[in-house]
Write an enzyme that holds these catalytic residues in place. Structure first.
Site, PDB file in Angstrom:
ATOM      1  N   SER A 262       0.838  -1.193   0.000  1.00 36.40           N
ATOM      2  CA  SER A 262       0.000   0.000   0.000  1.00 36.40           C
ATOM      3  C   SER A 262       0.873   1.244   0.000  1.00 36.40           C
ATOM      4  O   SER A 262       2.081   1.166   0.178  1.00 36.40           O
ATOM      5  CB  SER A 262      -0.908  -0.001   1.226  1.00 36.40           C
ATOM      6  OG  SER A 262      -0.146   0.282   2.384  1.00 36.40           O
ATOM      7  N   LYS A 263       0.237   2.375  -0.184  1.00 34.86           N
ATOM      8  CA  LYS A 263       1.032   3.591  -0.390  1.00 34.86           C
ATOM      9  C   LYS A 263       1.877   3.984   0.821  1.00 34.86           C
ATOM     10  O   LYS A 263       2.870   4.680   0.678  1.00 34.86           O
ATOM     11  CB  LYS A 263       0.140   4.753  -0.824  1.00 34.86           C
ATOM     12  CG  LYS A 263      -0.906   5.199   0.174  1.00 34.86           C
ATOM     13  CD  LYS A 263      -1.679   6.393  -0.398  1.00 34.86           C
ATOM     14  CE  LYS A 263      -2.734   6.881   0.558  1.00 34.86           C
ATOM     15  NZ  LYS A 263      -3.505   8.002  -0.014  1.00 34.86           N
ATOM     16  N   ARG A 264       1.468   3.531   1.988  1.00 33.63           N
ATOM     17  CA  ARG A 264       2.231   3.877   3.201  1.00 33.63           C
ATOM     18  C   ARG A 264       3.548   3.096   3.316  1.00 33.63           C
ATOM     19  O   ARG A 264       4.433   3.482   4.051  1.00 33.63           O
ATOM     20  CB  ARG A 264       1.397   3.597   4.454  1.00 33.63           C
ATOM     21  CG  ARG A 264       0.158   4.427   4.547  1.00 33.63           C
ATOM     22  CD  ARG A 264       0.463   5.799   5.114  1.00 33.63           C
ATOM     23  NE  ARG A 264      -0.669   6.699   4.917  1.00 33.63           N
ATOM     24  CZ  ARG A 264      -0.556   8.001   4.807  1.00 33.63           C
ATOM     25  NH1 ARG A 264       0.625   8.578   4.855  1.00 33.63           N
ATOM     26  NH2 ARG A 264      -1.617   8.763   4.646  1.00 33.63           N
ATOM     27  N   ASP A 265       3.610   1.950   2.639  1.00 33.12           N
ATOM     28  CA  ASP A 265       4.783   1.095   2.782  1.00 33.12           C
ATOM     29  C   ASP A 265       6.063   1.762   2.322  1.00 33.12           C
ATOM     30  O   ASP A 265       7.149   1.431   2.779  1.00 33.12           O
ATOM     31  CB  ASP A 265       4.591  -0.212   2.009  1.00 33.12           C
ATOM     32  CG  ASP A 265       3.483  -1.051   2.617  1.00 33.12           C
ATOM     33  OD1 ASP A 265       3.398  -1.078   3.852  1.00 33.12           O
ATOM     34  OD2 ASP A 265       2.699  -1.636   1.864  1.00 33.12           O
TER      35      ASP A 265
END
Length: 510
Positions: A262-265
């Site tokens: 996901s984009k937070r990774d």
RNA sequence: GGUCCGGUCGUCUAACGGUUAGGACGUCAGAUUUUCAUUCUGAUAAUCGGGGUUCGAUUCCCCGUCGGACUGCCA
């Protein structure tokens, strides 16, 4: 295969992350390999989640990757428009068609009522927790309200949706190009909303209608769509349309831990998840991109291609055009792949090493200008930069490393790395450097070959340890115990600069 | 909870039912080198478990287990 038409159909709800890029890539490669047509269709049927700029971002990102479309927003095509919000009028009639056939029905339940139903079923620990054959008779819809009243409600402008009427206990047998046969019983499905109360279709309806209208032959998409494949099968059958072939790609997983990427990774893992930089227009949050980090687009694409696909050979470096020749769906794996930032770096290193020096020089020139790095004009020159890149490219992981790796080609070291200095700068070093300087003064243009010979001869004649001379000399010229062959450096930066740096060191050290 | 999809070195992966289970990344060691890298050589490490089928299962079947996806008037 004839008339292959595939589409990439993202929804503009944010930036496209690497999973999306890979889906686009595989579609593109499949189209190219089969002399097919590759189409971009924007699925913006959710006006609530629409993010301004996302559509442009998607197109710009793929362009950076070298993934091009035959039909789409920017290039047009005979099935235009390619944006679902501009195709609004099409969907209602198809939804109505299904209602007339009895394959779909009207429903008037409010969101609150739906939530209540789900909650109740969950509390009862019912094996069925869905809006389907088992529950629809208790809801407000065509099954429980008379046709006259339904008509009246609609005419009164009451909110309604159209739901698909999933049959009870039918075995749906499906074929997936990657997974083979998949069977699901219809009783486990729910009556999905096809047409929303805002007058727009949901993904399920729009996607089937458009794929049919646009003559899509193969639907290649992420595995997250596999659970809705039975619904899509039923939908095609209800319309009486021929189905495209389906292929569901394995997911790209987080490098560590669990779940899909996901984009937070990116932030926590220290690697980008997006192709190019993105700033969220609502929150102003910034997300880094591969491009700005200094990845080469061809390396990035190469890495992506091998995430879930392999050629069957031991080759790992492929150009895009090579991939276009050899890509096959059959070689796509079934299992999800953990994303590996380290291997991604390795790919980039390979590409940097294989790039022409001049191409890297152009990048570096751009970088110097953009970062507003001050140096003399004769250094901001392609010929000079080409030589610099030739010497340092073996050391670079990212394009952005190029400057850091070669900063001493642009300016004298401001200070010396302390540990290295302590290790190599001894009491007699100053004296030695003095002598080296005198020798260098006598050499005409400090060509690497001549300088090396002369200096080596002198060192041997005086029976000095090689490192005793070369290491401190390197410190004075480079500032650290790193970098290419010292004689190459001297030749490049030139005699004046070399002597200046040595003199500065002699005057300021000890 | 339900449905579906998966499971080979730490990671990405290869292996007509028969291989000493191969390659790559990473890690470690050595060689080369005036330094740092590069390069080269070597080492490291895997078939989730249990049952079948078979002369023989990584491969086929079943069960378990683990992981994932989906379960919205999102896509």
């Amino acid at each position: 295969m004839n008339n292959v038409r595939v589409r990439f159909a993202p929804s503009p709800t944010g930036p496209l992350h690497i999973g999306g890029v890979r889906t686009a890539l595989f579609n593109y490669l499949f189209a190219k390999k089969n002399n097919g047509t590759f189409i971009l269709r924007i699925e913006d049927t959710d006006q609530l989640r629409y993010v301004p700029g996302a559509e442009e971002y998607i197109m710009d990102s793929l362009e950076w990757c070298g993934i091009t479309f035959d039909e789409g927003i920017r290039q047009g095509g005979k099935y235009a428009p390619y944006k679902q919000s501009e195709r609004k009028d099409i969907y209602q009639q198809f939804a109505n068609q299904l209602v007339q056939k009895g394959a779909a029905y009207y429903a008037f339940d409010t969101p609150e009522e739906l939530e209540e139903m789900r909650k109740k079923l969950e509390q009862q620990k019912s094996s069925i927790q869905q809006y389907n054959y088992a529950t629809r008779m208790e809801m407000k819809n065509s099954f429980t309200i008379s046709p006259e009243l339904i008509k009246q409600k609609i005419e009164n402008g009451e909110n309604y949706v159209i739901r698909f009427n999933i049959p009870e206990n039918v075995a749906i047998e499906m074929q997936d190009l990657i997974r083979g046969k998949v069977t699901v019983n219809s009783s486990t499905l729910d009556d999905k909303v096809l047409f929303k109360s805002d007058g727009l279709p949901t993904y399920h309806l729009a996607n089937i209608v458009d794929d049919h209208l646009m003559q899509i032959s193969h639907v290649i998409r992420g595995e997250e769509w596999l659970p809705s494949l039975p619904l899509h099968y039923l939908l095609y059958d209800s319309f009486g349309w021929e189905k495209p072939q389906f292929a569901h790609l394995p997911l790209i997983l987080k490098p560590t831990g669990k779940g899909k990427l996901s984009k937070r990774d990116g932030d926590s893992g220290g690697f980008p998840v997006f192709p190019i930089d993105w700033t969220d227009p609502n929150t102003n949050e910034k997300y880094a991109g591969y491009k700005q980090w200094g990845y080469c687009p061809d390396a990035f694409v190469n890495m992506l291609a091998l995430l879930g696909w392999n050629s069957g050979t031991e080759q790992e470096i492929f150009s895009l055009s090579e991939l276009e020749q050899i890509f096959t769906i059959e070689k796509v794996g079934k299992a999800g792949a953990k994303f590996d930032p380290e291997k991604t770096k390795w790919f980039n290193e390979q590409y940097i090493r294989n790039k022409p020096d001049e191409e890297l020089a152009n990048y570096l020139l751009n970088f110097l200008n953009q970062q507003n790095i001050q140096t003399t004009d004769d250094k901001k020159n392609i010929e000079y930069l080409t030589k610099v890149c030739h010497l340092i490219k073996d050391r670079a992981t990212l394009l952005t490393d190029l400057y850091q790796l070669g900063n001493y080609f642009f300016e004298a070291p401001k200070d010396y790395e302390p540990k290295t200095l302590k290790k190599f700068w001894k009491e007699d070093t100053k004296n030695l450097m003095e002598k080296v300087k005198n020798i260098l003064t006598t050499i005409e243009d400090l060509s690497a070959h001549d300088t090396e010979q002369i200096l080596k001869t002198w060192i041997e004649e005086n029976q000095i340890a090689f490192g005793k001379v070369m290491n401190p000399l390197r410190i004075l010229l480079v500032g650290d115990a790193k970098g290419p062959h010292l004689f190459d450096i001297m030749q490049l930066i030139g005699k004046d600069e070399v002597l200046k740096r040595i003199e500065y060191g002699i005057n300021n050290l000890n």
